[in-house]
Scaffold this motif. Structure first.
Motif, PDB file in Angstrom:
ATOM      1  N   VAL A 215       0.832  -1.211   0.000  1.00  0.00           N
ATOM      2  CA  VAL A 215       0.000   0.000   0.000  1.00  0.00           C
ATOM      3  C   VAL A 215       0.865   1.258   0.000  1.00  0.00           C
ATOM      4  O   VAL A 215       0.582   2.231  -0.707  1.00  0.00           O
ATOM      5  N   SER A 216       1.939   1.242   0.804  1.00  0.00           N
ATOM      6  CA  SER A 216       2.811   2.421   0.882  1.00  0.00           C
ATOM      7  C   SER A 216       3.413   2.749  -0.478  1.00  0.00           C
ATOM      8  O   SER A 216       3.567   3.926  -0.840  1.00  0.00           O
ATOM      9  N   ARG A 217       3.721   1.705  -1.255  1.00  0.00           N
ATOM     10  CA  ARG A 217       4.306   1.938  -2.582  1.00  0.00           C
ATOM     11  C   ARG A 217       3.244   2.442  -3.560  1.00  0.00           C
ATOM     12  O   ARG A 217       3.550   3.207  -4.485  1.00  0.00           O
ATOM     13  N   VAL A 218       1.984   2.006  -3.365  1.00  0.00           N
ATOM     14  CA  VAL A 218       0.897   2.505  -4.213  1.00  0.00           C
ATOM     15  C   VAL A 218       0.774   4.020  -4.043  1.00  0.00           C
ATOM     16  O   VAL A 218       0.662   4.764  -5.021  1.00  0.00           O
ATOM     17  N   LEU A 219       0.810   4.461  -2.792  1.00  0.00           N
ATOM     18  CA  LEU A 219       0.701   5.895  -2.506  1.00  0.00           C
ATOM     19  C   LEU A 219       1.849   6.667  -3.157  1.00  0.00           C
ATOM     20  O   LEU A 219       1.641   7.722  -3.774  1.00  0.00           O
ATOM     21  N   ASN A 220       3.065   6.128  -3.027  1.00  0.00           N
ATOM     22  CA  ASN A 220       4.229   6.795  -3.622  1.00  0.00           C
ATOM     23  C   ASN A 220       4.167   6.802  -5.147  1.00  0.00           C
ATOM     24  O   ASN A 220       4.572   7.775  -5.788  1.00  0.00           O
ATOM     25  N   LEU A 221       3.652   5.705  -5.728  1.00  0.00           N
ATOM     26  CA  LEU A 221       3.545   5.620  -7.183  1.00  0.00           C
ATOM     27  C   LEU A 221       2.542   6.642  -7.707  1.00  0.00           C
ATOM     28  O   LEU A 221       2.798   7.324  -8.709  1.00  0.00           O
ATOM     29  N   VAL A 222       1.401   6.761  -7.026  1.00  0.00           N
ATOM     30  CA  VAL A 222       0.385   7.734  -7.442  1.00  0.00           C
ATOM     31  C   VAL A 222       0.927   9.161  -7.321  1.00  0.00           C
ATOM     32  O   VAL A 222       0.681  10.012  -8.186  1.00  0.00           O
ATOM     33  N   GLU A 223       1.676   9.420  -6.260  1.00  0.00           N
ATOM     34  CA  GLU A 223       2.284  10.748  -6.092  1.00  0.00           C
ATOM     35  C   GLU A 223       3.284  11.039  -7.211  1.00  0.00           C
ATOM     36  O   GLU A 223       3.341  12.159  -7.730  1.00  0.00           O
ATOM     37  N   ALA A 224       4.062  10.029  -7.583  1.00  0.00           N
ATOM     38  CA  ALA A 224       5.039  10.208  -8.668  1.00  0.00           C
ATOM     39  C   ALA A 224       4.331  10.467 -10.002  1.00  0.00           C
ATOM     40  O   ALA A 224       4.772  11.308 -10.796  1.00  0.00           O
ATOM     41  N   ILE A 225       3.227   9.750 -10.241  1.00  0.00           N
ATOM     42  CA  ILE A 225       2.450   9.966 -11.471  1.00  0.00           C
ATOM     43  C   ILE A 225       1.869  11.376 -11.479  1.00  0.00           C
ATOM     44  O   ILE A 225       1.847  12.050 -12.520  1.00  0.00           O
ATOM     45  N   SER A 226       1.410  11.845 -10.313  1.00  0.00           N
ATOM     46  CA  SER A 226       0.870  13.212 -10.202  1.00  0.00           C
ATOM     47  C   SER A 226       1.938  14.247 -10.522  1.00  0.00           C
ATOM     48  O   SER A 226       1.663  15.266 -11.180  1.00  0.00           O
ATOM     49  N   ARG A 227       3.171  13.977 -10.071  1.00  0.00           N
ATOM     50  CA  ARG A 227       4.273  14.903 -10.390  1.00  0.00           C
ATOM     51  C   ARG A 227       4.551  14.907 -11.887  1.00  0.00           C
ATOM     52  O   ARG A 227       4.791  15.963 -12.490  1.00  0.00           O
TER      53      ARG A 227
END
Length: 333
Positions: free
Chosen positions: A250-262
């Motif tokens: 789950v923690s990596r999902v959050l980081n991946l979504v944040e990276a996609i947003s960037r």
């Protein structure tokens, strides 16, 4: 060289650095080739010709080349593993192949009882374990870098583990373990698979594979128009739903979504920079705003995946806490 043309028109000088070739090429494409091509098609009016379909295709290819060179700079190298085989094992395998047979323990004769030989093989196996662990224990910080780096990490790790698995099943490796087993060096043979963590790592990357394979991020990074960004974000949103069928943390999902947003923010600004919004007509300005609004709507849906993942993670954490508490009470009773 052609005699009827000036020397200056036929010679072009570029400074290429051997120390950082990808960085140098990326700089030339980003700061010279892409702007020059864009300025030329704008001034010449080729971009506005209805019959000329090659301009947007070439523009997209240049953008993809720029992104590809950037990713080559950011790519995380997975260590190349080499399992050194004992010379005697190589000799026995080669001799068996020459006879058209499969090498077996009996081909070693009295050596299978030789403690010096067995100790040497055991040291080889210990080295193999350390080498394999360089890959199976490899991690990257998902809170840093880009979304493409995270995706590439998992795909490259899967390929590296597959290569190691193939080496694990090679005749030389299996024969070495068989000899140690025959010599009652069970600790070396049993610990080989458990200590390397190879199968666990393979299962982990296979579970994440459906999410990482064919991730439609490239279309976003190579987009040159707002409509292309919107289409790419819709594809990414649809693909991200696959995370529900994986054990991707789950923690990596959050980081991946944040990276996609960037990446989305960066690409949006890059495309908007090509518009002189203060000078365009009201209709064109309104069209740009409407397209941006559609992109933001899809972006909010992606953020919803972020929120859902957080809730799922919190729920899973509470469940595990309750299970541990019940288990503790059961042990006391």
């Amino acid at each position: 060289l052609e005699a009827d043309k000036s020397l200056q028109s036929q010679i072009h000088v570029m400074n290429l650095s051997e120390e950082a070739p990808f960085e140098t090429l990326h700089t030339y494409v980003r700061d010279v080739l892409a702007p020059f091509f864009k300025s030329f098609v704008t001034v010449s009016g080729k971009a506005n010709r209805d019959g000329d379909k090659m301009v947007p295709v070439v523009q997209k290819n240049i953008s993809e080349l720029e992104i590809g060179l950037l990713h080559l700079q950011q790519n995380i190298d997975i260590p190349e593993i080499t399992l050194l085989i004992h010379p005697k094992v190589q000799e026995v395998v080669k001799a068996a192949k020459g006879r058209g047979e499969r090498a077996k323990v009996e081909d070693f004769g009295d050596l299978v009882q030789d403690s010096v030989f067995l100790n040497s093989l055991q040291r080889d196996v210990s080295r193999w374990i350390r080498e394999i662990q360089k890959v199976t224990k490899l991690e990257r910080d998902p809170s840093t870098g880009t979304a493409m780096q995270e995706i590439s990490f998992w795909l490259n790790l899967e390929r590296a583990l597959q290569k190691i698995a193939e080496k694990r099943e090679s005749v030389e490796v299996k024969l070495t373990l068989d000899v140690l087993k025959h010599g009652k060096r069970f600790h070396a043979t049993v610990s080989f698979d458990s200590d390397t963590g190879l199968q666990t790592a393979i299962n982990k990357v296979k579970d994440c594979s459906p999410l990482m394979k064919e991730f439609p991020l490239q279309d976003l990074l190579a987009a040159t128009e707002l409509a292309q960004i919107q289409s790419a974000i819709v594809a990414i949103f649809s693909h991200l739903k696959k995370v529900r069928n994986t054990q991707y943390p789950v923690s990596r999902v959050l980081n991946l979504v944040e990276a996609i947003s960037r990446d989305l923010s960066s690409q949006l600004l890059k495309v908007l920079a090509t518009w002189r919004l203060v000078h365009v007509t009201h209709d064109d300005f309104e069209s740009v705003i409407n397209q941006c609004s559609k992109v933001f709507q899809v972006g909010r849906r992606i953020r919803k995946i972020d929120v859902d993942a957080s809730r799922h993670g919190a729920k899973e954490e509470r469940r595990l806490r309750n299970e541990n508490a019940h288990a503790a009470r059961d042990r006391k009773s």
